[in-house]
Design a protein around this motif. Sequence first.
Motif, PDB file in Angstrom:
ATOM      1  N   GLN A 124      10.735  -6.081  -3.424  1.00 28.63           N
ATOM      2  CA  GLN A 124       9.827  -6.389  -2.314  1.00 28.63           C
ATOM      3  C   GLN A 124       8.446  -6.691  -2.876  1.00 28.63           C
ATOM      4  O   GLN A 124       7.899  -5.930  -3.661  1.00 28.63           O
ATOM      5  CB  GLN A 124       9.746  -5.199  -1.360  1.00 28.63           C
ATOM      6  CG  GLN A 124       8.836  -5.425  -0.174  1.00 28.63           C
ATOM      7  CD  GLN A 124       8.757  -4.210   0.736  1.00 28.63           C
ATOM      8  OE1 GLN A 124       9.400  -3.197   0.484  1.00 28.63           O
ATOM      9  NE2 GLN A 124       7.955  -4.310   1.779  1.00 28.63           N
ATOM     10  N   LEU A 125       7.905  -7.819  -2.438  1.00 22.86           N
ATOM     11  CA  LEU A 125       6.577  -8.223  -2.902  1.00 22.86           C
ATOM     12  C   LEU A 125       5.514  -7.291  -2.337  1.00 22.86           C
ATOM     13  O   LEU A 125       5.445  -7.069  -1.133  1.00 22.86           O
ATOM     14  CB  LEU A 125       6.313  -9.653  -2.459  1.00 22.86           C
ATOM     15  CG  LEU A 125       4.929 -10.231  -2.742  1.00 22.86           C
ATOM     16  CD1 LEU A 125       4.638 -10.256  -4.231  1.00 22.86           C
ATOM     17  CD2 LEU A 125       4.816 -11.623  -2.139  1.00 22.86           C
ATOM     18  N   GLN A 126       4.691  -6.750  -3.227  1.00 20.14           N
ATOM     19  CA  GLN A 126       3.603  -5.872  -2.815  1.00 20.14           C
ATOM     20  C   GLN A 126       2.362  -6.179  -3.647  1.00 20.14           C
ATOM     21  O   GLN A 126       2.469  -6.605  -4.804  1.00 20.14           O
ATOM     22  CB  GLN A 126       3.978  -4.393  -2.978  1.00 20.14           C
ATOM     23  CG  GLN A 126       5.074  -3.928  -2.030  1.00 20.14           C
ATOM     24  CD  GLN A 126       5.374  -2.451  -2.155  1.00 20.14           C
ATOM     25  OE1 GLN A 126       5.412  -1.904  -3.258  1.00 20.14           O
ATOM     26  NE2 GLN A 126       5.570  -1.791  -1.029  1.00 20.14           N
ATOM     27  N   LEU A 127       1.197  -5.943  -3.046  1.00 20.54           N
ATOM     28  CA  LEU A 127      -0.071  -6.140  -3.730  1.00 20.54           C
ATOM     29  C   LEU A 127      -0.910  -4.878  -3.578  1.00 20.54           C
ATOM     30  O   LEU A 127      -0.893  -4.244  -2.521  1.00 20.54           O
ATOM     31  CB  LEU A 127      -0.845  -7.313  -3.157  1.00 20.54           C
ATOM     32  CG  LEU A 127      -0.250  -8.703  -3.296  1.00 20.54           C
ATOM     33  CD1 LEU A 127       0.735  -8.990  -2.164  1.00 20.54           C
ATOM     34  CD2 LEU A 127      -1.340  -9.760  -3.284  1.00 20.54           C
ATOM     35  N   MET A 128      -1.670  -4.556  -4.607  1.00 22.11           N
ATOM     36  CA  MET A 128      -2.554  -3.411  -4.541  1.00 22.11           C
ATOM     37  C   MET A 128      -3.876  -3.742  -5.210  1.00 22.11           C
ATOM     38  O   MET A 128      -3.915  -4.066  -6.404  1.00 22.11           O
ATOM     39  CB  MET A 128      -1.939  -2.188  -5.204  1.00 22.11           C
ATOM     40  CG  MET A 128      -2.830  -0.961  -5.155  1.00 22.11           C
ATOM     41  SD  MET A 128      -1.988   0.564  -5.581  1.00 22.11           S
ATOM     42  CE  MET A 128      -0.897   0.732  -4.187  1.00 22.11           C
TER      43      MET A 128
END
Length: 125
Positions: free
Chosen positions: A1-5
């Motif tokens: 799952q694509l995630q950004l932080m």
Amino acid sequence: QLQLMESGGGLVQPGGSLRLSCVVSGFRLDYLAIGWFRQAPGKEREGVSCITTTGRSTNEADSVKGRFTISRDNAKNTVFLQMNSLNPEDTAVYYCAVPKEYQYCSGYELHFGTWGQGTQVTVSS
């Protein structure tokens, strides 16, 4: 799952600098364009800058030209926003985001589909 932080926000005095980071997980960064946006209190979210898959900076807001630099390190799955000569008008929550069409930069938030949680930048003496 694509995630950004995002990370790197904080309190800085006028004229100071900060470097924001956006770490991408769940997808290879080299396939993605990444945009930076910001939202100040009581204002709409606005585009700051976008970086293409080839590392070109585009869709840069007039208010940050010559002060902010966007860059990427695909090996670290990270996009950076170097912010210099900060002023109180730069105070906002800063977000990174992935375009809905993955590889196409834009200055419009409606073109972006995956967002980080944001990092607060406060410029004050």
